[in-house]
Design an enzyme around this catalytic site. Structure first.
Site, PDB file in Angstrom:
ATOM      1  N   SER A   1      79.738  42.543 -42.861  1.00 43.72           N
ATOM      2  CA  SER A   1      80.560  41.618 -41.919  1.00 43.72           C
ATOM      3  C   SER A   1      82.001  42.110 -41.802  1.00 43.72           C
ATOM      4  CB  SER A   1      80.568  40.285 -42.402  1.00 43.72           C
ATOM      5  OG  SER A   1      79.376  39.558 -41.709  1.00 43.72           O
TER       6      SER A   1
ATOM      7  N   HIS B   1      85.296  34.714 -42.252  1.00 51.87           N
ATOM      8  CA  HIS B   1      84.367  34.356 -43.479  1.00 51.87           C
ATOM      9  C   HIS B   1      84.582  35.580 -44.624  1.00 51.87           C
ATOM     10  CE1 HIS B   1      80.864  36.825 -41.598  1.00 51.87           C
ATOM     11  NE2 HIS B   1      80.928  36.964 -43.003  1.00 51.87           N
TER      12      HIS B   1
ATOM     13  N   ASP C   1      85.188  33.237 -35.784  1.00 51.44           N
ATOM     14  CA  ASP C   1      84.757  34.355 -36.982  1.00 51.44           C
ATOM     15  C   ASP C   1      85.582  35.362 -36.994  1.00 51.44           C
ATOM     16  OD1 ASP C   1      83.861  34.618 -39.659  1.00 51.44           O
ATOM     17  OD2 ASP C   1      82.102  35.330 -38.835  1.00 51.44           O
TER      18      ASP C   1
END
Length: 381
Positions: A227, A113, A146
């Site tokens: 992230s 992402h 992810d």
């Protein structure tokens, strides 16, 4: 609610199926911990907390049992040169996140992402700990877990590959350190402990659900922009890839955007083989069941006089499902002896196994009185 961090918050939505509420009576909202972070967000005050540096570390990267925190200064000095800040864009859309150098030649592991906005014609660049920048290309993506791998144009020359630990050796209560670029602030270090293990966290994204399987839960501060960054043990070894945070809605039901001590990292024992396959082939290589299934809501099952479970919409000709004897119209009632309540059970089964592994399925065929059980052997994608 679930939102990409950095976007304007929307009204609260019902938490996704399978998400466990952590505070009774108060729903938590998952937020992808990188998201689209614009320059205006970088107004937060940063408080640097001094870390003690008087602990010892064993071979597994665990601190002395009497020490509450990792020796963060040597960990930071060791690991930060392997950490990069990632900028991805396509047209007017842009985002930032974190990553780490995992292989010589400039291969960088991050979250899908973080870089998905640049897929299909966008641009990606990485900023190193010494302040210089390099263009990068997307080597491979695995939206389901992810994860993604980049390759720096300059091959990350002069920067070390991060050391690898094992998430299998991680223990609840173990001190850990998170490194990345929250709110785009490069080379940020936070510390905490492992709060829980083996969490399953489904995170809705842009047209896909990211499945964080066996996730490591930590109270180390993880914020938008973290992230894709590293969660390391006290020896500076990578044990997880930071991926998501949970936030508590405010009085208006709008999700907060910062850390409340509930962060989740993809275990490295899952991420490493996927990243290796992405580097080798550009594809994650997850096996397939050859089935398309849909959940049967209890109300529909009651009205139709059928059991709840997973309705088989289609079966690929010659695929694993057909070879296992399944047909369109069958109702799967159990997956590996667990009640079949979500199509995500099939997805997770393929993400955690390899071609040739098996899944036991119990199903009911219309017109038959008793369920049957079959063993499905996963096939190549």
């Amino acid at each position: 609610m679930v939102q990409a961090d950095g976007e304007m918050p929307e009204p609260a939505a019902t938490p996704p199926t399978g998400w466990r509420r952590f505070v009774p009576g108060r729903p938590l909202a998952l937020a992808i911990a990188a998201g689209l972070v614009v320059g205006a967000l970088i107004t937060a005050l940063i408080f640097v907390i001094a870390q003690r540096d008087d602990s010892t570390v064993d071979a597994a990267g665990n601190a002395d049992p009497g020490t509450a925190m990792c020796p963060a200064i040597p960990v930071a000095n060791q690991v930060l040169p392997s950490i990069v800040t990632i900028a991805a864009s396509r047209g007017a859309a842009a985002g930032t996140g974190s990553g780490q150098i995992i292989k010589d030649g400039g291969y960088i592991l991050t979250n899908d992402h973080v870089i998905s906005v640049a897929a299909g014609g966008g641009t990606v660049s990485v900023l190193y700990s010494d302040g210089h920048r390099s263009d990068a290309v997307i080597v491979g993506r695995d939206p389901s877990t992810d994860l993604a791998v980049l390759k720096a144009a300059d091959s990350a020359k002069g920067f070390p590959v991060i050391g690898f630990g094992s998430s299998a050796s991680v223990q609840v209560g173990q001190p850990v350190v998170a490194l990345g670029a929250p709110l785009g602030l490069a080379s940020t270090v936070t510390s905490g402990i492992v709060s829980a293990l083996d969490r399953y966290v489904p995170v809705p994204g842009d047209g896909v659900t990211h499945h964080l399987i066996g996730a490591i839960q930590t109270d180390a501060a993880i914020n938008p922009g973290n992230s894709g960054g590293a969660l390391v043990n006290c020896a500076g070894q990578l044990v997880g890839v930071n991926a998501a945070i949970a936030t508590v809605p405010n009085e208006a039901g709008v999700s907060g955007g910062g850390s409340v001590g509930l962060g989740f990292a993809i275990p490295i024992d899952l991420a490493k083989p996927i990243s290796d396959e992405l580097i080798r082939t550009g594809e994650p290589g997850h096996p397939t069941t050859g089935l398309q299934v849909q959940e049967i809501p209890p109300s529909v099952a009651e009205a139709a006089g059928t059991p709840t479970g997973l309705f088989v919409l289609a079966v690929d000709a010659g695929g694993p499902g057909e070879k296992a004897g399944l047909k369109a119209g069958d109702i799967i009632t159990k997956v590996d002896n667990a009640p079949a309540v979500s199509s995500e059970q099939i997805v997770v089964a393929t993400l955690t196994r390899k071609v040739g592994d098996t899944i036991e399925l119990t199903y009911l065929r219309p017109g038959t009185a008793a369920p049957a059980t079959t063993t499905l052997t996963l096939g190549a994608p």
